[in-house]
Scaffold this motif. Sequence first.
Motif, PDB file in Angstrom:
ATOM      1  N   ALA A   2      -3.869  -2.625  -2.807  1.00 15.03           N
ATOM      2  CA  ALA A   2      -4.517  -0.936  -3.146  1.00 15.03           C
ATOM      3  C   ALA A   2      -5.582  -1.249  -4.176  1.00 15.03           C
ATOM      4  CB  ALA A   2      -3.372   0.014  -3.610  1.00 15.03           C
TER       5      ALA A   2
ATOM      6  N   TYR B  67      -3.411   7.034   3.561  1.00 16.74           N
ATOM      7  CA  TYR B  67      -4.644   6.824   3.031  1.00 16.74           C
ATOM      8  C   TYR B  67      -6.073   7.501   3.862  1.00 16.74           C
ATOM      9  CZ  TYR B  67      -2.772   3.370  -0.304  1.00 16.74           C
ATOM     10  OH  TYR B  67      -2.109   2.956  -1.225  1.00 16.74           O
TER      11      TYR B  67
ATOM     12  N   LEU C 265       0.808  -1.130   0.057  1.00 15.89           N
ATOM     13  CA  LEU C 265      -0.194   0.007   0.022  1.00 15.89           C
ATOM     14  C   LEU C 265       1.039   1.302  -0.159  1.00 15.89           C
ATOM     15  CD1 LEU C 265      -2.822  -1.143   2.508  1.00 15.89           C
ATOM     16  CD2 LEU C 265      -3.141  -0.699   0.031  1.00 15.89           C
TER      17      LEU C 265
ATOM     18  N   THR D 282      -7.652   0.424   5.121  1.00 18.54           N
ATOM     19  CA  THR D 282      -6.240   0.464   5.047  1.00 18.54           C
ATOM     20  C   THR D 282      -5.289   0.404   6.336  1.00 18.54           C
ATOM     21  OG1 THR D 282      -5.965   2.897   4.415  1.00 18.54           O
ATOM     22  CG2 THR D 282      -6.360   1.455   2.627  1.00 18.54           C
TER      23      THR D 282
END
Length: 486
Positions: A382, A415, A337, A410
């Motif tokens: 992601a 994020y 991520l 996440t």
Amino acid sequence: MDLEVKKVYWITMAVAGGYVVLFVFARREDTPPDFSIILVPFYKMSLFLLKRIWPKFPGFFASSQVEKDLFQLHPSEAKECLKTEYYGRKMSLCLAVILFGVFLCCAVKFSAQSEGVLGQDGIVKRGDFRDDIKDIRIVADCGKQKMEFRLQVEPVQLTESEAKALFDEFLEVLPNYIKGENESLQAISKDLKLENEYDSYPIWVEWDSGEKGLLSDSGHVFSIAAPKQVWLKAHLTYGKYNQDAEFLITLLPPVVSEEERLYQELEQILLNAHDNSLDEKDWKLPAEWKGERIYWQQVIEDNSLLFWVMTLGTVVLIYFFFDKDLHDQIERRKKSLHRDYPEIVHKLVLFVGAGMTIRGAFQKIASDFDTKQKGTGKQSPACAEMLYTCGELCAGVSEGAAYEHFGKRTGLQEYIRLSTLLAQNLKRGNSTLLERLREEADKAAEEQLQQSRKLGEEAETKLLAPMVLMLAIVMALIMIPAFSNL
């Protein structure tokens, strides 16, 4: 059958019977389609046990960290189904290891007991002439004390018409071999090294002592009061040739304790009984010595207990390392991520700056990631999170709530910042959205650069030791020839 063997046999049968009964009750349980066919029966048994143990002991299958990791990896699946499948997989592997370990322990136990050759009444069963020589350990219980001996049980011998050859060279070096720790054959106070084979010579040697009460055929020197000369005969065999040789040996009085003397006397009695029974099927061990009854017991190497401990240890390790592996998946997910975040933000800046709505830009990025993922065959966390968010939007979840859910799933600060920025823009309106997205993109690029530098420094540190080792090797290659020429 020995009592210990019977216990192991019944324990194994009880465990196997328990597994069979458990599988009969659990045969209707469902299994995942991608599950290993070998572990399917154990998985069904695990689900059967979970459904009955879980309600009574919920704390045993409750770990907040495990549940958090599971929900992060599989956000679109039902929580209870995730937990049930995870603990079912873990328990199925543990059940498989337990069953395999029990059968392995049983096999080791039976294998160890099958090596026993000492029967009741001190009778040693010899093998067929095709069998190899067996090394055994026996314990003599003489009432007041116990003594342990290591013996070789030779198979029933058959006469052979062909003999084997000797080499003059071997006879010249043989005295140096047999003297052992003694200075020479003319001063023997310690045991001789009388073996059947020496080094690389393909010659079989059989020894015969002229005075068995002073020197045994195995090279053991018994206690004597004064120096004594003894003839030691060697029968050398190789192929179809043979030759006899004699060595004059001078024995010196050794210093032995009373316990050692008793040991030597009983050992000699054993050896005499062995030699006198070579042409018989059974070897009868002495039943009495110095007026004391001797109870013989063979010492068998039995490692079944070790395998029991290893089995239990393996099950414990599997149970706890299963959770560790799950947490490692989360860590790899976070790294992935982190790597994808700069690309997501830069694309948002590009699409929003081109006039697309936030929702349209988000769906476009998710579609691009999905196409890239299918082309490379590599899973992208992601991409999975963005596709899940797009699914929520299509299902009727409000756009702001979907973005907030995206950030929370996440669990990463960047994020969460991005989802908060997008949600606030929808709630309050923000004319500076594009500018703030550009700032976030620059910040993400800077963080990615710093992370790359950190990884490079770690790689340099790991390479330091091999580089120093290579430098030492190069220096040695240079310096050793230089010093050798001085």
